[in-house]
Design a protein around this motif. Structure first.
Motif, short mmCIF file in Angstrom:
data_model
loop_
_atom_site.label_atom_id
_atom_site.label_comp_id
_atom_site.label_asym_id
_atom_site.label_seq_id
_atom_site.Cartn_x
_atom_site.Cartn_y
_atom_site.Cartn_z
N THR A 285 0.84 -1.20 0.00
CA THR A 285 0.00 0.00 0.00
C THR A 285 0.88 1.25 0.00
OG1 THR A 285 -1.72 -1.13 1.27
CG2 THR A 285 -1.78 1.29 1.25
N PRO A 286 0.65 2.19 -0.95
CA PRO A 286 1.41 3.45 -0.94
C PRO A 286 0.98 4.29 0.26
CG PRO A 286 0.36 3.07 -3.07
CD PRO A 286 -0.25 2.12 -2.11
N VAL A 287 1.93 4.77 1.03
CA VAL A 287 1.63 5.55 2.23
C VAL A 287 2.49 6.80 2.29
CG1 VAL A 287 0.83 3.59 3.62
CG2 VAL A 287 3.26 4.23 3.65
N ASN A 288 1.95 7.81 2.99
CA ASN A 288 2.73 8.98 3.39
C ASN A 288 3.09 8.82 4.85
OD1 ASN A 288 0.47 10.85 1.43
ND2 ASN A 288 2.64 10.68 0.95
N VAL A 289 4.36 8.83 5.15
CA VAL A 289 4.80 8.85 6.54
C VAL A 289 5.11 10.30 6.90
CG1 VAL A 289 6.54 8.10 8.20
CG2 VAL A 289 5.71 6.51 6.44
N ALA A 290 4.36 10.84 7.85
CA ALA A 290 4.53 12.23 8.28
C ALA A 290 5.15 12.25 9.67
CB ALA A 290 3.17 12.94 8.30
N ILE A 291 6.26 12.96 9.78
CA ILE A 291 6.97 13.05 11.06
C ILE A 291 7.06 14.52 11.45
CG2 ILE A 291 9.11 12.57 12.30
CD1 ILE A 291 9.60 10.33 10.19
N ARG A 292 6.50 14.85 12.61
CA ARG A 292 6.56 16.23 13.07
C ARG A 292 8.01 16.66 13.28
NH1 ARG A 292 2.29 14.22 16.70
NH2 ARG A 292 0.27 14.86 15.83
N THR A 293 8.28 17.94 13.05
CA THR A 293 9.65 18.43 13.24
C THR A 293 10.08 18.29 14.70
OG1 THR A 293 8.80 20.70 13.52
CG2 THR A 293 9.53 20.05 11.31
N SER A 294 9.10 18.19 15.61
CA SER A 294 9.40 18.01 17.03
C SER A 294 9.63 16.55 17.39
CB SER A 294 8.25 18.56 17.88
OG SER A 294 7.03 17.90 17.55
N GLY A 295 9.57 15.66 16.39
CA GLY A 295 9.58 14.23 16.66
C GLY A 295 10.94 13.57 16.67
N PHE A 296 12.02 14.35 16.81
CA PHE A 296 13.37 13.79 16.79
C PHE A 296 14.09 14.04 18.11
CE2 PHE A 296 12.44 14.84 12.34
CZ PHE A 296 12.71 13.64 11.72
N ASP A 297 14.72 13.00 18.62
CA ASP A 297 15.72 13.17 19.66
C ASP A 297 17.08 13.19 18.98
OD1 ASP A 297 14.04 13.18 21.96
OD2 ASP A 297 13.81 11.01 21.76
N VAL A 298 17.96 14.07 19.41
CA VAL A 298 19.27 14.21 18.75
C VAL A 298 20.39 13.94 19.74
CG1 VAL A 298 18.44 15.85 17.02
CG2 VAL A 298 19.30 16.71 19.20
N SER A 299 21.47 13.43 19.21
CA SER A 299 22.64 13.12 20.04
C SER A 299 23.89 13.24 19.19
CB SER A 299 22.53 11.72 20.63
OG SER A 299 23.73 11.32 21.25
N GLU A 300 24.98 13.60 19.83
CA GLU A 300 26.27 13.61 19.13
C GLU A 300 27.01 12.29 19.31
OE1 GLU A 300 28.53 17.37 19.72
OE2 GLU A 300 26.72 18.04 20.80
#
Length: 367
Positions: A285-300
């Protein structure tokens, strides 16, 4: 005296009975082949603040004008407490609807005093009765001391409250407000919105507020109705539209999104920023995956996917990052807490927060 104290001590005279206003299968067109509203069914419950939300041209103001009796619908009915006030066989004029209207530009008469502006529409009352009702309305919005002043001496926020007092003076069952805060600067909007909401609660009127600002709708509305191209996309409480949007358009109206076109496989979908849950979608099934810009945890140090910082903008509480991610055709955008990354960070790691991931079946399935 602060605003809360003023509201607490104001007179209690106001709307006696809040009403239910219902739109039943409303359509409208300015000409053949140019529909502005398409079969809209929606209601504002007694005492409720309903926000009509949507982009320019979505039909918000047209629906408000139909409720007020300024515009006639092409099809459908408008009902006030289940009584038809506009439909195929009846059309009550605006003055007979018990519906108040606050215009976008306030529409105050510069040559009339504040008191005379507020009592302008109270033509059915004697001069003394109209003056009394106008003063009650001014007390309700905390501007009784300006009764003998003129609009030019008031701030934008005060003028908005005078317009609100004028609309409330006849004690309408329903109050309509068309982008009432659009003319105010951003610093003033928050306080005037809060004051207005307090006044609406105090007056007990059913209110319909038009806005194109999703945050404003979430701040004010008991419920939100989102329109697009004349159609009702979704209606419900703010958390329902934010957490369980009906489609990609609704999701994008409440959050800035990164959208990836992919396909479901084995109950999951692969994206450049990681595999996400796609339970309920058949394989392929073709889908759009939408990820909010607030949905990332970041680490170095560690994470799920590597990314390189292309640019970063300091916004106070958060930073806005543009990131290069392998497999992504355009930069991935992320809002992260200030201080989460060192000033020298360049190559970082991303991890997804599941609560900020939304999956929708793609409309253009052949793409």
């Amino acid at each position: 005296m602060n605003q809360d104290a003023r509201v607490a001590t104001r007179v209690t005279a106001g709307v006696t009975f809040a009403a239910k206003l219902a739109f039943d299968d409303i359509s409208h067109s300015f000409g053949a082949g140019n529909p502005t509203l398409r079969e809209v069914t929606l209601s504002a419950e007694p005492g409720e603040v309903l926000c009509l939300l949507g982009p320019s041209g979505s039909g918000k103001t047209t629906l408000l004008r139909i409720a007020a009796g300024i515009e006639a619908q092409t099809a459908g009915r408008v009902l006030l407490n289940d009584r038809e006030i506009a439909g195929p066989s009846v059309f009550l004029p605006p003055e007979q609807r018990s519906i108040g209207l606050v215009f976008q530009d306030f529409a105050l008469f510069p040559h009339l005093s504040i008191l005379d502006n507020v009592r302008f529409g109270l033509t059915a009352l004697s001069r003394e009765e109209a003056k009394r009702e106008a003063m009650i309305a001014l007390e309700r919005v905390g501007l009784e001391s300006y009764a003998d002043s003129y609009p030019h001496v008031l701030s934008g926020g005060e003028q908005q409250r005078v317009a609100l007092a004028r609309a409330l003076a006849p004690r309408p069952a329903v109050l309509l407000m068309d982008e009432p805060f659009s003319g105010l600067d951003s610093r003033l909007k928050d306080s005037v919105r809060a004051e207005t909401l307090g006044i609406l609660r105090h007056s007990r009127a059913t209110a319909i507020v038009v806005t194109h600002d999703a945050e404003e709708a979430m701040r004010m509305g008991d419920r939100i109705a989102l329109l697009r191209n004349g159609r009702l996309q979704q209606a419900g409480r703010a958390e329902e539209l934010y957490l369980r949007p009906a489609d990609l358009f609704v999701a994008g109206f409440f959050s800035e999104l990164n959208v990836f076109d992919t396909r479901a496989s084995g109950g999951a979908a692969d994206t450049p920023v990681g595999k996400v849950d796609a339970a309920g979608f058949a394989d392929g099934t073709p889908v759009n995956v939408a990820i909010r810009t607030s949905g990332f945890d970041v680490s170095e140090v560690s994470g799920e996917v590597q990314a390189r910082i292309l640019s970063r903008r300091y916004l106070g509480v958060v930073e806005l990052l543009d990131l290069a991610v392998s497999g992504a055709e355009t930069p991935v955008r992320a809002r992260v807490r200030c201080g989460a990354l060192s000033s020298s960070a360049r190559d970082i790691w991303l991890s997804l927060r599941k609560s900020d991931v939304l999956v929708f079946e793609r409309a253009d399935k052949n793409a």
